[in-house]
Design a protein around this motif. Structure first.
Motif, PDB file in Angstrom:
ATOM      1  N   LEU A 271      -6.926   6.864  -0.257  1.00  0.00           N
ATOM      2  CA  LEU A 271      -6.429   6.611  -1.606  1.00  0.00           C
ATOM      3  C   LEU A 271      -7.464   5.907  -2.491  1.00  0.00           C
ATOM      4  O   LEU A 271      -7.138   5.436  -3.572  1.00  0.00           O
ATOM      5  N   ALA A 272      -8.701   5.840  -2.008  1.00  0.00           N
ATOM      6  CA  ALA A 272      -9.732   5.125  -2.770  1.00  0.00           C
ATOM      7  C   ALA A 272      -9.907   5.756  -4.144  1.00  0.00           C
ATOM      8  O   ALA A 272      -9.865   6.979  -4.275  1.00  0.00           O
TER       9      ALA A 272
ATOM     10  N   LYS B  49      -9.110  -0.807   2.670  1.00  0.00           N
ATOM     11  CA  LYS B  49      -7.819  -0.282   3.170  1.00  0.00           C
ATOM     12  C   LYS B  49      -7.460   1.011   2.430  1.00  0.00           C
ATOM     13  O   LYS B  49      -7.004   1.978   3.052  1.00  0.00           O
ATOM     14  N   LEU B  50      -7.676   1.040   1.120  1.00  0.00           N
ATOM     15  CA  LEU B  50      -7.405   2.261   0.351  1.00  0.00           C
ATOM     16  C   LEU B  50      -8.264   3.420   0.833  1.00  0.00           C
ATOM     17  O   LEU B  50      -7.808   4.555   0.928  1.00  0.00           O
ATOM     18  N   ASP B  51      -9.522   3.121   1.127  1.00  0.00           N
ATOM     19  CA  ASP B  51     -10.434   4.143   1.632  1.00  0.00           C
ATOM     20  C   ASP B  51      -9.936   4.689   2.950  1.00  0.00           C
ATOM     21  O   ASP B  51      -9.923   5.908   3.163  1.00  0.00           O
TER      22      ASP B  51
ATOM     23  N   LYS C 260       1.590   6.427  -6.984  1.00  0.00           N
ATOM     24  CA  LYS C 260       0.537   7.337  -7.446  1.00  0.00           C
ATOM     25  C   LYS C 260       1.063   8.772  -7.546  1.00  0.00           C
ATOM     26  O   LYS C 260       0.616   9.546  -8.386  1.00  0.00           O
TER      27      LYS C 260
ATOM     28  N   LEU D 281      -9.887  -2.448  -1.237  1.00  0.00           N
ATOM     29  CA  LEU D 281     -10.606  -1.181  -1.429  1.00  0.00           C
ATOM     30  C   LEU D 281     -10.902  -0.504  -0.090  1.00  0.00           C
ATOM     31  O   LEU D 281     -10.806   0.721   0.025  1.00  0.00           O
TER      32      LEU D 281
ATOM     33  N   LEU E  77      -5.665   0.565  -9.866  1.00  0.00           N
ATOM     34  CA  LEU E  77      -5.854  -0.574  -8.968  1.00  0.00           C
ATOM     35  C   LEU E  77      -5.138  -1.823  -9.453  1.00  0.00           C
ATOM     36  O   LEU E  77      -4.643  -2.597  -8.650  1.00  0.00           O
TER      37      LEU E  77
ATOM     38  N   TYR F 183       2.260   1.646  -3.472  1.00  0.00           N
ATOM     39  CA  TYR F 183       1.202   2.179  -4.331  1.00  0.00           C
ATOM     40  C   TYR F 183       1.019   3.685  -4.110  1.00  0.00           C
ATOM     41  O   TYR F 183       0.892   4.455  -5.061  1.00  0.00           O
ATOM     42  N   LYS F 184       1.024   4.097  -2.842  1.00  0.00           N
ATOM     43  CA  LYS F 184       0.866   5.520  -2.514  1.00  0.00           C
ATOM     44  C   LYS F 184       1.993   6.334  -3.143  1.00  0.00           C
ATOM     45  O   LYS F 184       1.755   7.378  -3.758  1.00  0.00           O
TER      46      LYS F 184
ATOM     47  N   PHE G  28       0.826  -1.210   0.000  1.00  0.00           N
ATOM     48  CA  PHE G  28       0.000   0.000   0.000  1.00  0.00           C
ATOM     49  C   PHE G  28       0.861   1.261   0.000  1.00  0.00           C
ATOM     50  O   PHE G  28       0.521   2.259  -0.632  1.00  0.00           O
TER      51      PHE G  28
ATOM     52  N   LEU H  43      -1.800  -2.045  -7.949  1.00  0.00           N
ATOM     53  CA  LEU H  43      -1.799  -2.482  -6.557  1.00  0.00           C
ATOM     54  C   LEU H  43      -2.077  -3.981  -6.476  1.00  0.00           C
ATOM     55  O   LEU H  43      -1.425  -4.700  -5.721  1.00  0.00           O
TER      56      LEU H  43
END
Length: 87
Positions: free
Chosen positions: A84-85, A78-80, A41, A76, A49, A37-38, A34, A52
């Protein structure tokens, strides 16, 4: 081991991970997907997605297409939580 030797990875993934200072499979396996991914981005336009899912799948030794629907829902959530959703 080279990153492109991980299942579901190739040269494009290797180039993307180099943008966040990950060059070896050992570095990748020790990292939080994660957080990768952050960082991606912020550095790679259009990182979505599937990127990820590929990171998480590779850490689990499977292709991103093999990630279950339940796990995708957990991802999804966890991203929220991380803000980062996808929009």
């Amino acid at each position: 081991m080279n990153i492109r030797d991980l299942k579901g990875f190739g040269l494009k993934s290797e180039e993307m991970l180099a943008k966040v200072d990950i060059y070896t499979a050992e570095q990748f396996m020790a990292a939080d997907p994660f957080q990768i991914y952050k960082q991606l981005k912020l550095k790679v336009a259009g990182t979505g997605l599937n990127s990820l899912y590929a990171l998480i799948g590779a850490q689990q030794g499977k292709h991103w297409l093999d990630i279950s629907a339940n796990q995708k829902n957990e991802i999804l959530l966890k991203l929220d939580e991380m803000g980062l959703a996808p929009k």
